[in-house]
Write an enzyme that holds these catalytic residues in place. Structure first.
Site, short mmCIF file in Angstrom:
data_model
loop_
_atom_site.label_atom_id
_atom_site.label_comp_id
_atom_site.label_asym_id
_atom_site.label_seq_id
_atom_site.Cartn_x
_atom_site.Cartn_y
_atom_site.Cartn_z
N MET A 67 1.54 -0.96 -0.29
CA MET A 67 -0.40 -0.49 0.06
C MET A 67 0.79 1.40 0.11
SD MET A 67 -3.43 -0.60 2.43
CE MET A 67 -2.20 -1.79 3.94
N CYS A 95 -2.28 -1.39 -9.73
CA CYS A 95 -2.61 0.13 -9.42
C CYS A 95 -4.13 0.24 -10.04
CB CYS A 95 -1.94 0.89 -9.36
SG CYS A 95 -1.63 2.44 -8.50
N LYS A 123 1.18 -8.56 -9.36
CA LYS A 123 -0.04 -8.75 -8.77
C LYS A 123 -1.35 -7.47 -9.83
CE LYS A 123 -1.96 -6.34 -4.30
NZ LYS A 123 -2.95 -4.80 -4.79
N GLY A 167 -4.66 -6.09 3.34
CA GLY A 167 -4.30 -4.28 3.30
C GLY A 167 -4.63 -3.97 4.22
N ARG A 168 -5.89 -3.02 3.78
CA ARG A 168 -6.55 -2.33 4.66
C ARG A 168 -6.94 -1.99 5.86
NH1 ARG A 168 -11.18 -0.92 0.00
NH2 ARG A 168 -10.62 -3.21 0.12
C1 LIG Z 1 -4.37 3.51 0.30
C2 LIG Z 1 -4.04 2.16 -1.03
C3 LIG Z 1 -2.06 2.40 -1.58
C4 LIG Z 1 -2.22 1.25 -2.03
N1 LIG Z 1 -1.10 0.95 -2.94
C5 LIG Z 1 -1.10 -0.10 -3.59
C6 LIG Z 1 0.40 0.01 -4.33
O1 LIG Z 1 1.25 0.65 -3.55
N2 LIG Z 1 0.47 -1.51 -4.80
C7 LIG Z 1 -0.31 -2.64 -5.22
O2 LIG Z 1 -0.28 -3.44 -6.17
N3 LIG Z 1 -1.33 -1.95 -4.54
C8 LIG Z 1 -1.93 -0.75 -3.57
N4 LIG Z 1 -2.99 -1.25 -3.04
C9 LIG Z 1 -4.20 -1.97 -3.17
C10 LIG Z 1 -3.83 -3.22 -2.00
O3 LIG Z 1 -2.72 -3.52 -2.00
C11 LIG Z 1 -5.56 -4.18 -1.89
O4 LIG Z 1 -4.51 -4.86 -3.35
C12 LIG Z 1 -6.39 -3.73 -1.74
O5 LIG Z 1 -5.99 -2.56 -1.39
C13 LIG Z 1 -7.45 -4.64 -1.94
O6 LIG Z 1 -7.37 -5.34 -0.63
P1 LIG Z 1 -7.80 -4.92 1.05
O7 LIG Z 1 -9.23 -5.17 0.82
O8 LIG Z 1 -6.92 -6.40 1.42
O9 LIG Z 1 -7.01 -3.86 1.31
C14 LIG Z 1 -2.94 0.33 -1.95
C15 LIG Z 1 -4.57 0.22 -1.44
C16 LIG Z 1 -4.58 1.27 -0.84
C17 LIG Z 1 -5.65 1.55 0.05
#
Ligand SMILES: Cc1cc2nc3c(=O)[nH]c(=O)nc-3n(C[C@H](O)[C@H](O)[C@H](O)COP(=O)(O)O)c2cc1C
Length: 345
Positions: free
Chosen positions: A39, A125, A164, A249-250
């Site tokens: 993230m 992304c 990813k 992630g979140r």
């Molecule tokens: C603030 C934020 C930043 C993120 N940055 C990236 C990143 O740098 N690279 C990436 O592959 N995914 C990024 N993601 C996506 C997360 O890795 C993940 O795929 C997405 O949040 C869904 O998973 P979750 O519901 O567990 O958060 C980001 C998500 C958030 C909310």
């Protein structure tokens, strides 16, 4: 564990042993099937340290690092690259759309004093600025370039390379099945699928069901990702998708122990109770201190603002507190406010 949680645990099926929790990505053996999802602006060194404190085996991931930035040797890139010994296994995620540049970026990471365990390539992304440049999930629309990137990075480094991505770009362009096969054929050693399309961004519900059956044709490890916010959801996601691992992630925001709680539940069937507010505030303070040490107070104070709502979630009438934390410009005001909340409970 309180009575309520114990009762819930007993009614759930128990895993036989930890047979499901080991994952081999290339020559890297992971003792946990749970990983931290990358993230940007979140999974920096202090954040990863907080996660690692609870979970010693999960795969940790950096924020997305632009291959262009790595080429430019920008000063602000140094902090994003820093790592500590206890973080390993640690995956570095890079972004870009030019195979030769991605290969050079990956090679540069191999010059770090402690080199990555794995290089992950961002193909998910959804941010407009990123996809307009052909990076991130735009690569799902240009699968040939995506394949060339994987091949180029694989040729450049002698560590595993993972990707990813999402279900597709839009709902009418769902192509994760073909894309996953192409990534595997190009040499990807594992893949994480965020179960949404690019056009969904982060809205709606992650469709775990969509990737059920993917292990029939993908032999490298697959991680499911999206909306896993509790041990029970982690188990449900693994059961629905049938994949090897999960990326969180979140859910870890304000709950740096979530990955540990998930790992424990998957292994034992026991639920570890979520931390109380005092503990969360203690973590928040430790997080602030680590960010101040990394970035200096001037940069750390605004940087930390996005985290407070998660650390104080569940506090009654938190609006005023949140306001104080969000507008404070000095360290002492923030710590005093956090202490005030802690003393209320
Ligand atoms: C603030 C934020 C930043 C993120 N940055 C990236 C990143 O740098 N690279 C990436 O592959 N995914 C990024 N993601 C996506 C997360 O890795 C993940 O795929 C997405 O949040 C869904 O998973 P979750 O519901 O567990 O958060 C980001 C998500 C958030 C909310």
């Amino acid at each position: 564990m309180n009575q309520n949680l114990q009762q819930q645990t007993q009614s759930l099926p128990q895993l036989k042993d930890n047979e499901n929790s080991q994952i081999k990505i290339g020559d890297v053996t992971l003792k946990s099937c749970v990983m931290l999802a990358p993230m940007a602006g979140i999974t920096d060194l202090p954040y990863r340290q907080l996660i690692r404190r609870f979970s010693s085996n999960s795969l940790l991931t950096t924020e997305m690092i632009s291959s262009e930035m790595l080429m430019q040797n920008r000063k602000d890139g140094n902090k994003i690259l820093e790592n500590l010994e206890n973080e390993f296994p640690l995956s570095y995620q890079i972004s870009g759309h030019k195979p030769h540049m991605m290969a050079t970026a990956a090679k540069k990471l191999m010059d770090l004093e402690r080199k990555p365990s794995i290089i992950d390539i961002n193909m998910g992304c959804p941010v407009r600025k990123v996809v307009c440049g052909g990076d991130g999930s735009a690569l799902m629309r240009t699968p040939q370039i995506a394949c060339d990137i994987v091949k180029a990075v694989k040729d450049a480094v002698d560590i595993p390379v993972t990707v990813k991505f999402r279900l597709g770009y839009t709902v009418s362009e769902i192509n994760f099945k073909e894309f996953a096969s192409l990534m595997q054929e190009s040499g990807a050693d594992a893949m994480t699928i965020h179960c949404r399309t690019r056009s969904q961004m982060y809205s709606g519900v992650a469709d775990w069901q969509a990737i059920a059956g993917i292990k029939k044709y993908i032999s490298v490890p697959v991680y499911a990702n999206g909306d896993i916010t509790s041990p029970q959801k982690a188990k449900e996601c693994l059961e629905i998708t049938g994949v090897d691992g999960i990326a969180i992630g979140r859910g870890t925001l304000g709950s740096p122990d979530l990955i540990h709680r998930i790992e424990h539940y998957l292994l034992t069937g026991e639920l570890i109770e979520e931390a109380d507010i005092q503990t969360k505030i203690k973590w928040a303070k430790e997080h602030i201190d680590a960010e101040v040490a990394l970035r200096g107070e001037k940069n750390a104070i605004p940087f930390m603002r996005k985290f407070y709502p998660y650390y104080i979630k569940g506090v009654q009438n938190a609006a005023a507190t949140r306001g104080t934390l969000m507008s404070a410009t000095d360290y002492k005001t923030i710590i005093d406010e956090l202490d005030k909340i802690s003393q209320m409970f």
